[in-house]
Write a protein that holds these residues in place. Structure first.
Motif, PDB file in Angstrom:
ATOM      1  N   LEU A 188      65.116  57.512  33.016  1.00  0.00           N
ATOM      2  CA  LEU A 188      66.495  57.789  32.620  1.00  0.00           C
ATOM      3  C   LEU A 188      67.461  56.706  33.100  1.00  0.00           C
ATOM      4  O   LEU A 188      68.533  56.538  32.520  1.00  0.00           O
ATOM      5  CB  LEU A 188      66.929  59.153  33.158  1.00  0.00           C
ATOM      6  CG  LEU A 188      66.191  60.371  32.590  1.00  0.00           C
ATOM      7  CD1 LEU A 188      66.687  61.649  33.251  1.00  0.00           C
ATOM      8  CD2 LEU A 188      66.337  60.469  31.077  1.00  0.00           C
ATOM      9  N   ALA A 189      67.054  55.962  34.130  1.00  0.00           N
ATOM     10  CA  ALA A 189      67.882  54.872  34.647  1.00  0.00           C
ATOM     11  C   ALA A 189      67.516  53.531  34.021  1.00  0.00           C
ATOM     12  O   ALA A 189      68.168  52.519  34.312  1.00  0.00           O
ATOM     13  CB  ALA A 189      67.747  54.778  36.169  1.00  0.00           C
ATOM     14  N   GLY A 190      66.468  53.483  33.188  1.00  0.00           N
ATOM     15  CA  GLY A 190      66.021  52.223  32.612  1.00  0.00           C
ATOM     16  C   GLY A 190      65.520  51.263  33.679  1.00  0.00           C
ATOM     17  O   GLY A 190      65.710  50.053  33.577  1.00  0.00           O
ATOM     18  N   TRP A 191      64.843  51.803  34.699  1.00  0.00           N
ATOM     19  CA  TRP A 191      64.485  51.009  35.869  1.00  0.00           C
ATOM     20  C   TRP A 191      62.993  50.669  35.866  1.00  0.00           C
ATOM     21  O   TRP A 191      62.188  51.358  35.247  1.00  0.00           O
ATOM     22  CB  TRP A 191      64.839  51.767  37.144  1.00  0.00           C
ATOM     23  CG  TRP A 191      65.256  50.846  38.253  1.00  0.00           C
ATOM     24  CD1 TRP A 191      64.545  50.515  39.363  1.00  0.00           C
ATOM     25  CD2 TRP A 191      66.493  50.125  38.348  1.00  0.00           C
ATOM     26  NE1 TRP A 191      65.256  49.640  40.146  1.00  0.00           N
ATOM     27  CE2 TRP A 191      66.461  49.385  39.551  1.00  0.00           C
ATOM     28  CE3 TRP A 191      67.627  50.038  37.533  1.00  0.00           C
ATOM     29  CZ2 TRP A 191      67.507  48.550  39.964  1.00  0.00           C
ATOM     30  CZ3 TRP A 191      68.664  49.216  37.934  1.00  0.00           C
ATOM     31  CH2 TRP A 191      68.607  48.493  39.133  1.00  0.00           C
ATOM     32  N   THR A 192      62.673  49.594  36.551  1.00  0.00           N
ATOM     33  CA  THR A 192      61.273  49.199  36.651  1.00  0.00           C
ATOM     34  C   THR A 192      60.507  50.188  37.525  1.00  0.00           C
ATOM     35  O   THR A 192      61.080  50.879  38.368  1.00  0.00           O
ATOM     36  CB  THR A 192      61.145  47.794  37.251  1.00  0.00           C
ATOM     37  OG1 THR A 192      61.900  47.737  38.467  1.00  0.00           O
ATOM     38  CG2 THR A 192      61.667  46.740  36.291  1.00  0.00           C
ATOM     39  N   GLY A 193      59.182  50.243  37.311  1.00  0.00           N
ATOM     40  CA  GLY A 193      58.330  51.162  38.058  1.00  0.00           C
ATOM     41  C   GLY A 193      58.107  52.483  37.366  1.00  0.00           C
ATOM     42  O   GLY A 193      57.349  53.328  37.868  1.00  0.00           O
ATOM     43  N   THR A 194      58.749  52.698  36.220  1.00  0.00           N
ATOM     44  CA  THR A 194      58.618  53.971  35.515  1.00  0.00           C
ATOM     45  C   THR A 194      57.170  54.264  35.156  1.00  0.00           C
ATOM     46  O   THR A 194      56.632  55.337  35.471  1.00  0.00           O
ATOM     47  CB  THR A 194      59.468  53.957  34.230  1.00  0.00           C
ATOM     48  OG1 THR A 194      60.829  53.710  34.556  1.00  0.00           O
ATOM     49  CG2 THR A 194      59.372  55.298  33.513  1.00  0.00           C
ATOM     50  N   ALA A 195      56.524  53.331  34.472  1.00  0.00           N
ATOM     51  CA  ALA A 195      55.151  53.566  34.000  1.00  0.00           C
ATOM     52  C   ALA A 195      54.207  53.801  35.165  1.00  0.00           C
ATOM     53  O   ALA A 195      53.384  54.734  35.135  1.00  0.00           O
ATOM     54  CB  ALA A 195      54.687  52.382  33.163  1.00  0.00           C
ATOM     55  N   GLU A 196      54.322  52.982  36.205  1.00  0.00           N
ATOM     56  CA  GLU A 196      53.427  53.109  37.343  1.00  0.00           C
ATOM     57  C   GLU A 196      53.603  54.459  38.052  1.00  0.00           C
ATOM     58  O   GLU A 196      52.619  55.078  38.485  1.00  0.00           O
ATOM     59  CB  GLU A 196      53.682  51.975  38.334  1.00  0.00           C
ATOM     60  CG  GLU A 196      53.369  50.586  37.802  1.00  0.00           C
ATOM     61  CD  GLU A 196      54.489  49.985  36.961  1.00  0.00           C
ATOM     62  OE1 GLU A 196      54.349  48.810  36.555  1.00  0.00           O
ATOM     63  OE2 GLU A 196      55.498  50.695  36.709  1.00  0.00           O
ATOM     64  N   THR A 197      54.845  54.915  38.162  1.00  0.00           N
ATOM     65  CA  THR A 197      55.114  56.191  38.836  1.00  0.00           C
ATOM     66  C   THR A 197      54.563  57.350  38.031  1.00  0.00           C
ATOM     67  O   THR A 197      53.976  58.293  38.584  1.00  0.00           O
ATOM     68  CB  THR A 197      56.620  56.349  39.074  1.00  0.00           C
ATOM     69  OG1 THR A 197      57.121  55.206  39.758  1.00  0.00           O
ATOM     70  CG2 THR A 197      56.917  57.592  39.902  1.00  0.00           C
ATOM     71  N   LEU A 198      54.721  57.302  36.722  1.00  0.00           N
ATOM     72  CA  LEU A 198      54.171  58.363  35.874  1.00  0.00           C
ATOM     73  C   LEU A 198      52.643  58.338  35.878  1.00  0.00           C
ATOM     74  O   LEU A 198      51.996  59.399  35.809  1.00  0.00           O
ATOM     75  CB  LEU A 198      54.709  58.221  34.448  1.00  0.00           C
ATOM     76  CG  LEU A 198      56.200  58.511  34.284  1.00  0.00           C
ATOM     77  CD1 LEU A 198      56.669  58.147  32.882  1.00  0.00           C
ATOM     78  CD2 LEU A 198      56.505  59.992  34.581  1.00  0.00           C
ATOM     79  N   GLU A 199      52.058  57.153  35.957  1.00  0.00           N
ATOM     80  CA  GLU A 199      50.595  57.059  36.049  1.00  0.00           C
ATOM     81  C   GLU A 199      50.101  57.717  37.344  1.00  0.00           C
ATOM     82  O   GLU A 199      49.028  58.347  37.367  1.00  0.00           O
ATOM     83  CB  GLU A 199      50.145  55.603  35.987  1.00  0.00           C
ATOM     84  CG  GLU A 199      50.316  54.938  34.629  1.00  0.00           C
ATOM     85  CD  GLU A 199      49.320  55.412  33.588  1.00  0.00           C
ATOM     86  OE1 GLU A 199      48.474  56.292  33.910  1.00  0.00           O
ATOM     87  OE2 GLU A 199      49.394  54.928  32.446  1.00  0.00           O
ATOM     88  N   ARG A 200      50.864  57.592  38.411  1.00  0.00           N
ATOM     89  CA  ARG A 200      50.473  58.260  39.661  1.00  0.00           C
ATOM     90  C   ARG A 200      50.526  59.772  39.511  1.00  0.00           C
ATOM     91  O   ARG A 200      49.674  60.495  40.045  1.00  0.00           O
ATOM     92  CB  ARG A 200      51.384  57.808  40.807  1.00  0.00           C
ATOM     93  CG  ARG A 200      51.150  56.375  41.273  1.00  0.00           C
ATOM     94  CD  ARG A 200      51.693  56.141  42.677  1.00  0.00           C
ATOM     95  NE  ARG A 200      53.121  56.385  42.776  1.00  0.00           N
ATOM     96  CZ  ARG A 200      54.049  55.456  42.546  1.00  0.00           C
ATOM     97  NH1 ARG A 200      53.680  54.227  42.188  1.00  0.00           N
ATOM     98  NH2 ARG A 200      55.335  55.743  42.672  1.00  0.00           N
ATOM     99  N   ALA A 201      51.534  60.257  38.771  1.00  0.00           N
ATOM    100  CA  ALA A 201      51.615  61.706  38.521  1.00  0.00           C
ATOM    101  C   ALA A 201      50.407  62.183  37.734  1.00  0.00           C
ATOM    102  O   ALA A 201      49.836  63.245  38.020  1.00  0.00           O
ATOM    103  CB  ALA A 201      52.905  62.026  37.775  1.00  0.00           C
ATOM    104  N   ILE A 202      49.982  61.387  36.756  1.00  0.00           N
ATOM    105  CA  ILE A 202      48.819  61.741  35.949  1.00  0.00           C
ATOM    106  C   ILE A 202      47.553  61.718  36.796  1.00  0.00           C
ATOM    107  O   ILE A 202      46.687  62.598  36.681  1.00  0.00           O
ATOM    108  CB  ILE A 202      48.699  60.786  34.743  1.00  0.00           C
ATOM    109  CG1 ILE A 202      49.850  61.033  33.761  1.00  0.00           C
ATOM    110  CG2 ILE A 202      47.351  60.949  34.044  1.00  0.00           C
ATOM    111  CD1 ILE A 202      49.981  59.977  32.679  1.00  0.00           C
ATOM    112  N   ALA A 203      47.439  60.721  37.666  1.00  0.00           N
ATOM    113  CA  ALA A 203      46.269  60.633  38.535  1.00  0.00           C
ATOM    114  C   ALA A 203      46.194  61.824  39.487  1.00  0.00           C
ATOM    115  O   ALA A 203      45.105  62.330  39.782  1.00  0.00           O
ATOM    116  CB  ALA A 203      46.304  59.327  39.322  1.00  0.00           C
ATOM    117  N   ALA A 204      47.349  62.287  39.965  1.00  0.00           N
ATOM    118  CA  ALA A 204      47.380  63.421  40.886  1.00  0.00           C
ATOM    119  C   ALA A 204      47.022  64.727  40.185  1.00  0.00           C
ATOM    120  O   ALA A 204      46.466  65.640  40.812  1.00  0.00           O
ATOM    121  CB  ALA A 204      48.757  63.530  41.535  1.00  0.00           C
TER     122      ALA A 204
END
Length: 437
Positions: free
Chosen positions: A30-46
């Motif tokens: 929502l902030a258009g910030w870097t790290g979005t994809a990586e953070t969501l991938e961690r949620a998926i991994a968890a």
């Protein structure tokens, strides 16, 4: 205790790590910030069965025109949410999936129904908002008002939320209430400075009220905090290049282009790559500045790979800029044929204004300024239907103004410029001096 998103909506996961990463990933998105994809991938991994994390990741893929990946993630999210998800989550996944699949009318209808039931579902609410949102690309002539009215209806559910204030203020600005819009957007920006959409929205308000020097300072001060890989990094510098052109500083605009907008330098999503490069080079040329033909050729080659076929009308108009500037009549003729066919079949939401703009741009490049004026004049009131922001669409009016000047109709051009300066009194006339020479 049930896990929730940042807006208090329950999440169907038992993993506190997945929920935490999902919340952070959504905020970054929502902030258009870097790290979005990586953070969501961690949620998926968890939690690999967490549907909302998959559909959020699909949306990020869609931002970058990674259509196959986005649709695969959306299909998986649909399967997962059917097995483990609330009514809200099933509607959430379905609405985002429709948007990802390009089914705009269905996506808009689903969005409005969903927001009515769950107004604090910010990810779904974000779909119709912004310059590249569902409303903007719907072909509606009143999408600026529609965005504002939607925000008005749900404002009491959000209060002083940094994300909502950003988009609410931008909607006000684009709908013509610039002073109020700037104030609301700046409130959101103050609440979270690591928010590229807020910086962008403030720049739009400054563009509309003519605060060019202030906008330039804002970019210089803020952009060092934003990674070059950020989704809006290049576009925010594009705004700075427009400010340079307001003062006739073509050298600075070209330096910004070379730094972050040139296809070989940018890390922007495909739609921004095409639209930012084409529009800046066209403006430079239209205002009477020299643009090396090699820049057009390089940018056109990249654009042809990214948008080889007619798709979004907003993209098609910018592809027409490339075809006109490079005198590639075959490319323009082929794209126009597809656009006309889509129009005849009722599959062109923006309507007849799209081929009219494309023909006018070709006439301008051929230096047939009278034909450009004649073609654009009846279409100017419909340009809003192609989508994008007012700052982006102003290119069409600028082309019309220059065509008036060069066809000898300087009084008509001057009247349009006077009307613009009346709306934005702090603007200068410098950018037009070369065009009028």
């Amino acid at each position: 205790m049930a896990l929730e998103d940042r807006y208090g909506l329950p999440l169907s996961t038992t993993s506190s790590e997945a929920a935490s990463d999902y919340r952070d990933g959504v905020d970054l998105m929502l902030a258009g910030w870097t790290g979005t994809a990586e953070t969501l991938e961690r949620a998926i991994a968890a939690d690999p069965d967490f549907a909302l994390a998959h559909i959020a990741r699909a949306r990020v893929h869609a931002f970058y025109q990674q259509g196959d990946l986005a649709r695969q993630k959306a299909a998986l999210a649909r399967e997962l949410v059917a097995r483990r998800g609330t009514d809200r989550e099933r509607s959430h996944v379905e609405t985002l999936s429709l948007a990802i699949e390009g089914r705009l009318p269905e996506a808009i209808a689903s969005t409005l129904k969903h927001v009515e039931a769950w107004p604090r579902d910010a990810v779904v609410l974000s779909l119709p908002l912004g310059a590249f949102g569902l409303f903007a690309f719907s072909g509606m002539a009143d999408h600026d008002r529609a965005r504002f009215e939607l925000c008005e209806r749900v404002a009491h559910h959000y209060g002083e939320d940094w994300w909502f204030l950003t988009l609410y203020g931008w909607a006000m600005t684009e709908n013509g209430d610039v002073a109020r819009g700037r104030g609301v957007t700046e409130r959101g920006f103050d609440l979270r400075r690591a928010n590229a959409h807020a910086a962008h929205a403030v720049l739009h308000a400054m563009f509309e009220d003519g605060s060019i020097e202030e906008a330039d300072r804002l970019v210089d001060q803020w952009i060092p905090t934003y990674d070059r890989a950020g989704i809006l990094h290049g576009h925010i510098r594009w705004h700075q290049a427009l400010g340079a052109l307001e003062h006739g500083d073509a050298a600075r605009a070209l330096a910004i282009y070379a730094d972050v907008l040139q296809p070989s330098a940018t890390q922007a999503p495909p739609l921004n790559v095409v639209t930012d490069s084409a529009s800046l080079l066209w403006r430079l040329s239209a205002y009477g500045h020299d643009v090396p033909q090699a820049l057009w050729v390089e940018a056109d080659a990249a654009a042809q790979k990214l948008f080889p076929k007619s798709s979004l009308s907003f993209a098609d108009v910018h592809m027409a800029l490339f075809a006109a500037a490079t005198q590639n009549r075959d490319a323009l003729t082929a794209r126009l044929a597809v656009i006309e066919q889509r129009l005849a079949e009722g599959k062109l939401p923006a309507g007849s204004v799209v081929p009219a703009i494309c023909r006018a741009l070709a006439a301008f490049a051929d230096e047939d300024y009278r034909a450009c004026v004649q073609t654009l004049a009846p279409a100017l009131g419909e340009v809003v239907r192609i989508g994008g922001s007012h700052a982006q669409r102003e290119l069409i009016e600028d082309t019309y103004i220059v065509a008036l000047m060069r066809s000898g109709e300087v009084p008509r051009a001057r009247a349009l410029l006077d009307a613009r300066l009346h709306r934005r009194p702090s603007l200068r006339d410098t950018r037009w001096q070369a065009a009028m020479a």
